[in-house]
Design an enzyme around this catalytic site. Structure first.
Site, PDB file in Angstrom:
ATOM      1  N   ASP A 475       0.731  -1.557   0.121  1.00 34.07           N
ATOM      2  CA  ASP A 475      -0.144  -0.126  -0.061  1.00 34.07           C
ATOM      3  C   ASP A 475       0.932   1.392  -0.124  1.00 34.07           C
ATOM      4  OD1 ASP A 475      -2.442   1.690   0.198  1.00 34.07           O
ATOM      5  OD2 ASP A 475      -2.942   0.514   1.961  1.00 34.07           O
ATOM      6  N   ASP A 545     -10.580   2.247  -3.385  1.00 29.22           N
ATOM      7  CA  ASP A 545     -11.295   1.968  -1.976  1.00 29.22           C
ATOM      8  C   ASP A 545     -12.558   2.170  -1.985  1.00 29.22           C
ATOM      9  OD1 ASP A 545      -8.796   1.487  -0.751  1.00 29.22           O
ATOM     10  OD2 ASP A 545      -8.649   3.472   0.171  1.00 29.22           O
TER      11      ASP A 545
HETATM   12  C1  DGJ Z   1      -5.818   1.865   1.808  1.00 30.45           C
HETATM   13  C2  DGJ Z   1      -6.198   0.433   1.012  1.00 30.45           C
HETATM   14  O1  DGJ Z   1      -6.790   1.062  -0.126  1.00 30.45           O
HETATM   15  C3  DGJ Z   1      -7.238  -0.320   1.982  1.00 30.45           C
HETATM   16  O2  DGJ Z   1      -7.847  -1.305   1.196  1.00 30.45           O
HETATM   17  C4  DGJ Z   1      -6.671  -0.557   3.356  1.00 30.45           C
HETATM   18  O3  DGJ Z   1      -5.573  -1.434   2.985  1.00 30.45           O
HETATM   19  C5  DGJ Z   1      -6.356   0.551   4.023  1.00 30.45           C
HETATM   20  N1  DGJ Z   1      -5.342   1.464   3.096  1.00 30.45           N
HETATM   21  C6  DGJ Z   1      -5.421   0.191   5.076  1.00 30.45           C
HETATM   22  O4  DGJ Z   1      -4.577   1.356   5.754  1.00 30.45           O
END
Ligand code: DGJ
Length: 725
Positions: A475, A545
């Site tokens: 991430d 997201d």
């Molecule tokens: C952003 C990601 O896109 C989410 O799926 C998740 O992993 C969060 N970060 C966690 O902080």
């Protein structure tokens, strides 16, 4: 193979594979761009019409008054006298910024050379590469332009290298990966713009006189403007019209610029964003641009996308997983956020196994003392408060339950509240003496530094060698500010953003080599770094997201312009949805998520019996059709940005099977009937599926009335068709 020919009489180069042609010629030592498009015979007759244009100067020592860089179509515009956007700008040691690069020689190589420090498309004895050598008339500075053409692909890839063989430094102020000049014609441009949770909306607009640019200066390719730009015929649609689709194998700052000049010629420029870029090139050093990929489609956007999809799957992704079935996963993020412990995780995993899930992913919050997003990034040590038996034991238990185990990292970041920041405050990007700007409460580690990368590598390796990990979610949750490295001299600070990306690639190269059995999924707050550079190392990406099915229809539709379904992570989440509050049926959530790399991201321990039954059926359906979805040919049919409906379909390579997704956003009373016409089928074979039957030519030309399965808003269907005669 002989896909590249040089015609001595006309001094012209022709790259052609029977599908496309790319042609340019040498004129007074300058590279004149002649053509990019459908394959043609080139006999040398066509050249740029000579005309004496006032206020358009002639090149130094030119024999022709009728010849000016300012008005002609150029291959890589760098010389003084062209007032349009230049491909390359060099600041020389004597204070001047005037270049005059002239043709020296060419070379044809059969094996596509890899790019120094950068990911790139590879060939498998199906490519041929032309390298044009140019030299500045005054300075010992050399420019190589490389072009690769592949058999059976409507693609040219390009990259350029500048070498300083003088004995003083120079500075590169901008350097395009490619420019293409088009003669007088009307174009529209298509690009993918958006924001966090609203990534890659399709934007289409007319190309007017002047300049229009999109790009990123955020340090990542960004949610806001994906590195993609297409120039299209005004009447082009999914099935027809000429399209020039372009992208970059790059994950950092980029720019795509279109300039229409007073002679109605259009120049497309793509490369590293010149903003925040200033590269010192020392004597004997060279600089290589990220690779540009140029796709020509003669039959609309679907052909462009399929060309990108196949090229990405077959000649970019390096992961051993590139052709393997991607596992169905359950991720705990939207199920628990930071609030979990071993018991809760095991319960979710147990339920996941019951419905047929194959991989459990433990997301953010397993390390340091991270109970929210304000701490612990950089401290990659399990949190024993949440996992009293440790991570290795948890992974063991998950494996015993019959699931693979995946783990989340955010390697490029550091929290202010972390041991790492306390020990190495200078490891974050920062300007000495200035306060740092937080983003999601965190700072960006200076990945241009080898020592920083070594430290994080060691920390991750410690986890990955002591815990059985089958999958890593990588991430990156903020963009860069205070772009300055305390390890670089002041006249090199314009290099930081690019050095960061090179550092990231160096890290990923090492990590993916050392852990070839781990399936890597990249992520940046969802789709903030969905680009060809990351895909070279990590074959799939968390698309957004935003897990709302209706939003996802648009996001996945836009993403598919460039990226194949096998790259798009898509999960069923709970309702009301966390991002939009919308309530959609489990059927629609499943249908949308099953159009990508499928998974669940909700608390599976609180499901009703009916939901469990439906999910089991979804998982079984996906497993049956997984290869068709992940590796079939993908066609877009109805654009959700243009109306109330969306549709796309997957067709197997041999056309014996297809899967059709259809959705209607809002229901109406007395809805007008709409026919949906399929594409990509064999016209003479008979297909049968639930509610859809007919010969390929019937389904493609006559079509059928598409209906979701249920009444109401946000309904959809996913219909499997197979040839029965
Ligand atoms: C952003 C990601 O896109 C989410 O799926 C998740 O992993 C969060 N970060 C966690 O902080």
């Amino acid at each position: 193979m002989n896909m590249i020919t040089y015609d001595q009489t006309n001094q012209s180069f022709h790259l052609t594979n029977g599908l496309i042609s790319y042609i340019f010629a040498v004129r007074e030592g300058i590279l004149e761009h002649l053509y990019f498009g459908k394959a043609i015979h080139y006999t040398g007759g066509y050249r740029y019409p000579a005309a004496d244009r006032s206020f358009s100067p002639n090149p130094p020592n030119s024999q022709e008054r009728l010849f000016s860089y300012d008005t002609m179509m150029l291959e890589y515009p760098v010389n003084t006298g062209d007032y349009r956007t230049q491909a390359l700008e060099i600041d020389y040691n004597d204070g001047s910024n005037v270049s005059d690069f002239r043709y020296v020689s060419y070379q044809i190589v059969q094996k596509k050379p890899a790019l120094s420090q950068l990911p790139s498309f590879y060939d498998e004895e199906d490519g041929e590469t032309l390298i044009i050598h140019l030299k500045d008339t005054k300075e010992a500075v050399y420019l190589d332009l490389s072009y690769t053409i592949y058999q059976n692909r409507r693609v040219i890839t390009r990259s350029n290298q500048l070498r300083n063989e003088s004995d003083v430094p120079l500075y590169i102020a901008k350097m395009a990966s490619a420019t293409i000049d088009f003669p007088n014609r009307e174009f529209e441009m298509i690009h993918l713009s958006g924001s966090w949770s609203r990534e890659r909306e399709i934007v289409r607009e007319k190309v007017f006189a002047g300049i229009k640019a999109i790009g990123s200066s955020r340090g990542a390719s960004s949610h806001h403007h994906n590195p993609f730009m297409a120039l299209v015929d005004p009447n082009a649609d999914e099935q027809k019209g000429e399209i020039y689709g372009t992208s970059l194998v790059y994950s950092g700052n980029h720019e795509f610029l279109v300039e229409k000049d007073p002679y109605q010629q259009t120049r497309l420029w793509l490369g590293i964003n010149p903003k925040n870029f200033y590269w010192q090139l020392l004597p004997d050093a060279s600089f290589t641009t990220p690779e540009a990929v140029l796709v020509f489609s003669e039959s609309g956007l679907n052909q462009m996308s399929q060309t990108f999809h196949q090229l990405i799957q077959e000649r970019l992704v390096q992961s051993p997983y590139k052709n393997l079935d991607r596992p169905i996963l359950a991720n705990n993020w939207e199920a628990t956020f930071f609030d979990f412990d071993e018991e809760k995780i095991l319960k979710i995993a147990e339920e996941a196994k019951k419905i047929g899930v194959e991989l459990f992913v433990l997301d953010d919050g397993w390390f340091g003392h991270r109970d929210d997003d304000t701490s612990s990034l950089g401290d990659w040590i399990e949190d024993r408060r949440k996992l009293p038996h440790g991570l290795a034991a948890l992974s063991e238990k998950i494996h015993q339950a019959g699931l693979q185990f995946g783990l989340w990292f955010e390697p490029e970041m550091v929290s202010q509240d972390s041991q790492l920041f306390a020990q190495h405050p200078d490891w974050a990007l920062q300007v000495p003496g200035r306060d740092l700007s937080p983003g999601r409460g965190q700072y960006v580690l200076d990945f241009s530094r080898q020592d920083v990368r070594d430290y994080i590598y060691k920390a991750m390796k410690m986890v990955l060698t002591t815990v059985k990990v089958d999958y890593v979610k990588w991430d990156m949750n903020r963009n860069m500010t205070e772009v300055f490295s305390t390890a670089l001299a002041k006249n090199q600070q314009g290099e930081v953003s690019h050095r960061y990306v090179l550092g990231l690639y160096d890290f990923l190269e090492k990590m993916t080599q050392e852990f070839p059995n781990i399936l890597f999924e990249s992520c940046s707050g969802g789709g903030g770094r969905f680009d060809l550079g990351m895909l070279a190392y990590m074959p799939q990406v968390w698309t957004s997201d935003n897990t709302d099915a209706i939003s996802r229809i648009g996001i996945q539709y836009g993403t598919s312009l460039v990226y194949p379904p096998a790259t798009m992570g898509a999960h069923v989440a709970s309702v009301p949805n966390h991002q939009t509050g919308r309530i959609t049926s489990l059927e629609t959530r499943g249908n949308v998520a099953m159009s990508g790399i499928f998974g669940y991201e909700l608390d599976l321990t609180i499901l009703t019996e009916d939901e469990k039954i439906e999910m089991k059926a979804q998982v079984a359906f996906y497993k049956t059709h997984r290869r068709l979805i992940q590796y079939g040919n993908f066609y877009r049919l109805l654009n959700p940005f243009e109306g109330n409906e969306a549709a796309w379909m997957f067709v197997s390579e041999n056309k014996a099977e297809a899967l059709v997704f259809y959705s209607r956003t809002l229901n109406q009373a007395s809805t007008p009937f709409h026919t949906l016409k399929l594409v990509g089928l064999d016209p003479n074979l008979y297909y049968e599926g639930e509610q859809i039957k007919g010969y390929g030519n019937e389904l493609m030309h006559l079509g059928f009335y598409a209906q979701p399965h249920s009444q109401g808003d946000f309904q959809s269907s996913l219909t499997y068709l197979k040839v029965t005669k």
